[in-house]
Design an enzyme around this catalytic site. Structure first.
Site, PDB file in Angstrom:
ATOM      1  N   ARG A   2      70.364  37.855 -94.768  1.00 40.21           N
ATOM      2  CA  ARG A   2      71.073  37.493 -93.557  1.00 40.21           C
ATOM      3  C   ARG A   2      72.077  38.590 -93.152  1.00 40.21           C
ATOM      4  O   ARG A   2      72.065  39.080 -92.020  1.00 40.21           O
ATOM      5  CB  ARG A   2      71.824  36.177 -93.794  1.00 40.21           C
ATOM      6  CG  ARG A   2      72.598  35.623 -92.631  1.00 40.21           C
ATOM      7  CD  ARG A   2      73.390  34.403 -93.098  1.00 40.21           C
ATOM      8  NE  ARG A   2      72.532  33.400 -93.697  1.00 40.21           N
ATOM      9  CZ  ARG A   2      71.880  32.482 -92.985  1.00 40.21           C
ATOM     10  NH1 ARG A   2      72.008  32.448 -91.673  1.00 40.21           N
ATOM     11  NH2 ARG A   2      71.108  31.605 -93.583  1.00 40.21           N
ATOM     12  N   LYS A  61      69.118  53.602-114.779  1.00 36.42           N
ATOM     13  CA  LYS A  61      69.159  54.827-115.574  1.00 36.42           C
ATOM     14  C   LYS A  61      70.558  55.227-116.003  1.00 36.42           C
ATOM     15  O   LYS A  61      70.734  56.274-116.604  1.00 36.42           O
ATOM     16  CB  LYS A  61      68.531  55.977-114.784  1.00 36.42           C
ATOM     17  CG  LYS A  61      67.037  55.792-114.528  1.00 36.42           C
ATOM     18  CD  LYS A  61      66.481  56.951-113.735  1.00 36.42           C
ATOM     19  CE  LYS A  61      64.984  56.782-113.485  1.00 36.42           C
ATOM     20  NZ  LYS A  61      64.473  57.738-112.500  1.00 36.42           N
ATOM     21  N   ARG A  81      76.562  46.305-100.354  1.00 39.77           N
ATOM     22  CA  ARG A  81      76.803  45.019-100.990  1.00 39.77           C
ATOM     23  C   ARG A  81      76.646  45.212-102.483  1.00 39.77           C
ATOM     24  O   ARG A  81      75.691  45.857-102.921  1.00 39.77           O
ATOM     25  CB  ARG A  81      75.830  43.958-100.500  1.00 39.77           C
ATOM     26  CG  ARG A  81      76.209  42.570-101.004  1.00 39.77           C
ATOM     27  CD  ARG A  81      75.263  41.515-100.500  1.00 39.77           C
ATOM     28  NE  ARG A  81      75.696  40.178-100.782  1.00 39.77           N
ATOM     29  CZ  ARG A  81      76.351  39.394 -99.923  1.00 39.77           C
ATOM     30  NH1 ARG A  81      76.636  39.831 -98.711  1.00 39.77           N
ATOM     31  NH2 ARG A  81      76.707  38.176-100.254  1.00 39.77           N
ATOM     32  N   HIS A  98      84.514  39.997 -98.417  1.00 39.27           N
ATOM     33  CA  HIS A  98      83.402  40.043 -97.481  1.00 39.27           C
ATOM     34  C   HIS A  98      84.043  40.134 -96.089  1.00 39.27           C
ATOM     35  O   HIS A  98      83.965  39.205 -95.301  1.00 39.27           O
ATOM     36  CB  HIS A  98      82.537  38.780 -97.626  1.00 39.27           C
ATOM     37  CG  HIS A  98      81.237  38.837 -96.894  1.00 39.27           C
ATOM     38  ND1 HIS A  98      80.755  39.978 -96.284  1.00 39.27           N
ATOM     39  CD2 HIS A  98      80.300  37.880 -96.663  1.00 39.27           C
ATOM     40  CE1 HIS A  98      79.586  39.705 -95.727  1.00 39.27           C
ATOM     41  NE2 HIS A  98      79.296  38.461 -95.938  1.00 39.27           N
TER      42      HIS A  98
END
Lengths: 344, 344, 344
Positions: free
Chosen positions: A90, A120, A141, A169
């Site tokens: 979204r 890695k 994110r 956020h």
């Protein structure tokens, strides 16, 4: 003296005049030369009232671009990388749509964990140094709180935090405040009921924080006992002189508020206590009965996705603002991309 | 008579004059009519010294496009499919950025295994015949050595090998050589120390191979015993008249070289012998002490990602070239896309 | 009076004259003002003979755009979201290529399950209401029959069904019929052999359904006993006056048909009865022997991917039409995107 009517459908911004007025107002605080002062979007705390106002002005311009469908090309030739260490379709689609609506291009990765550290052993800093060679802005994110701040400290290009774990956020917080401005027409003097999971819900915590920047705001907390708003936010509101109270009576709160902001109770917070989850989840539902007591100009908001904490029959009511709220995320993100890449 | 100074920051290419000179020099060997002779990029062996030089000239032009941020649109209307049978986000983003920096468009798939053979039993050849209907060029990464060659044999559009298993990764080899040219200013007469995993590292093997095309090159191999350079490359160098030696003294090698090319020791090569891995891994570290003995004009390179085989404090030294090297991958890929789609 | 010769390579459409003629013919049935009547593409049943003809005319125009490589920009500024609840790389790439060949942009998600219902319990309807805020058209693939219809009932923007579980895959059906038109030059009066898995194969069922809209069509069913064509389609054909028969003799059928449409026997339909699968799978193979008895103008089609039900040596024969068929999917999808977004 402001001529902008923020209520949807009554848009009366006279851009010529307004913009000049706005320039005068905002230049001192936001622009150094032709460059917006913000270089990254990392957390809600970085925005003061004036910055929010400036971003919202640009978001409003973005709505008009979209409506005319002329499709501005202001970001043509710019490349945004969406570096998602955990999937959030979204949010990712919203950012990518924003970039493309402004003529920009997108590099996508939803499996950035494989790309680096986890796979890695590469550090986030090294990954950022590599990706910044490919793009002009990074939307990130991450699963760890503080990751966006680390990325911004490393990068020579703008970073937008699209959520870092339990942390921030900020674009969600901005779109929430913008939606109130857009739907109610003002932010000063409003009454907001925050409902549902107030303990863990990132959005309601950020919203309460940002609302404290406005005058004469009153906040009501309506939540099951187990997920009450935590003291840090309450103390902050008190210190900022914001009136707040807890209530167990959703109907009474709804009848007084400009905004009823419902949230989803998150099952994963209850571990094996499914009984407690079911009890909490059913306690405060926004349905037609709630709508019936709400004021005519008030709105219902929700960060989505919703389960059944807002019943489907509420959707048809014009006061159901949650899908418009999701759409506002597009405009806010368009505004931020434009501001970070082109400046004020 | 060449007027190009390849050292970064001292770019003095006078494009008008140079290009004409270059045309004259290269036309005989590279162009038939207006078409670059290469039709695919499959393996390091396909490039001779002149071809490398021509590609590097175009890569240098690409740097200027990027810098001006004018964003050339030479590949507008062209569509590149990234057909990745195993994920490699870094390589994929680099190619996609390259295509978009030239105005082209991209079709992405990172789960091509599901798309074909593995899932329903379709052959690679059938997949290629289908995908070539959708795109103008295919960038393919595969888990099997030789897959890119098979794809090229089938396709009527250009194929670029973005790594096929233990086989080839030719664009990495090209960007490594380009970086040396760009950083040191020449390829003839240089001294290069290859450090770390020389047995399994695809990049160092390819680099040694390509360096043999230049004059008076000297190569030093510095590696733990268990991952020494294999005889095939040593024999090839000897046959080509390239001087090489093995050394256990990184400090001494570093003090003499133009390039110290460090690589990561790959844990997966050691199976259950974690003790051997740990011993090998800690043996040759490029740190400030190594930098201290290096020549002023020399550089440290690394194909990335790195773990701790180059310490973080090296990053700030201008001789740390590995992030510039990653960026050069973008220019090399832009050059190849342009050459394969538009010709010389 | 039609001047279009549909056979590939003999294209003689005189666009000026034809288009005017076509306008006159089709305006009554397809256009209200300037808007194509179709608002969504959900299932094969929605297309009548005239609609199919109109779509095919546009698809033919699309072939010319692609050939000239001029790259029309008619969908510039439009944004398509590919919302795939199950991966189908082939179909996704075909749609995304179609959109980009017309200058449009794409938002991609192949993990839409995570995005919504399955992950957090959001309804498909809520997801659609959110995504329609980001895009101008949604191409959806879903695992549940009927999902596309639900999406279309909710959305205010066009929905294209790219396959919903065992249900419909209308763009595949359209491209199959278009390919016959394109390869044979007509749809009336043709003889078509449907071979392989007729019980579960979505494509052959849809094709039989659509062929019933044309005159004097004869259909032969050639399949192993366990995967015979079901009665619903047979009854429908009979009711529509379409002649059909079942045959166990592929050679005889092939010698009479204009189209031999081969399909893959799907292992997953046989559960633990691998013996039955192996028997069914080997029964009807299209190989050089079958080609030898086929008519000169006839073609072999297959929805792909194929395993060994068509042998590789058939590929070189000009009557092997399956890769051209896959390419026709691109043109059909370009046509649909143009019609849905810009109208007739």
């Amino acid at each position: 003296e402001k001529a902008i009517d923020w209520r949807r459908g009554k848009l009366s911004l006279k851009s010529g005049v307004q913009c000049r007025a706005l320039d005068v107002e905002t230049k001192p605080s936001f622009s150094v030369g032709n460059k917006f002062e913000l270089e990254d979007v990392i957390e809600g705390q970085q925005f003061d009232r004036d910055t929010l106002g400036a971003i919202f002005e640009v978001a409003l311009e973005m709505e008009k671009i979209e409506k005319n469908s002329a499709g501005s090309q202001v970001l043509k030739g710019y490349l945004m990388a969406t570096l998602f260490y955990e999937p959030s379709t979204r949010t990712r689609l919203s950012f990518e749509s924003a970039m493309k609506r402004l003529g920009g291009e997108v590099l996508t990765t939803e499996n950035a964990r494989e790309f680096s550290s986890a796979a890695k052993g590469e550090t986030l800093e090294d990954t950022i140094r590599t990706v910044e060679g490919y793009a002009d802005i990074i939307v990130m994110r991450h699963f760890e709180s503080g990751a966006a701040r680390r990325a911004a400290a490393t990068a020579n290009i703008p970073i937008i935090n699209a959520g870092d774990g339990p942390g921030q956020h900020p674009t969600q917080a901005l779109l929430d405040v913008y939606t109130i401005q857009r739907e109610i027409g003002k932010l000063d003097g409003i009454k907001v009921g925050l409902v549902g999971d107030l303990a863990y819900g990132r959005t309601v915590r950020s919203l309460a924080y940002l609302l404290a920047k406005y005058k004469d705001v009153k906040i009501y907390f309506v939540s099951p006992e187990v997920v009450r708003m935590k003291d840090d936010i309450k103390d902050y509101l008190t210190a900022m002189g914001v009136e707040w109270e807890e209530s167990a009576d959703l109907m009474e709160v709804a009848s007084k508020c400009d905004v009823v902001y419902q949230t989803r109770i998150q099952r994963e917070r209850f571990g094996e206590r499914i009984d407690l989850y079911e009890e909490a989840r059913g306690k405060y539902i926004v349905d037609r009965n709630v709508l019936d007591v709400m004021r005519k100009h008030a709105v219902v908001m929700h960060p989505l996705p919703r389960l059944d904490e807002i019943t489907i029959d509420v959707d048809v009511d014009p006061r159901a603002a949650y899908f418009r709220q999701a759409k506002n995320g597009l405009y806010i993100r368009m505004a931020l991309l434009k501001l970070l890449l082109l400046g004020w």
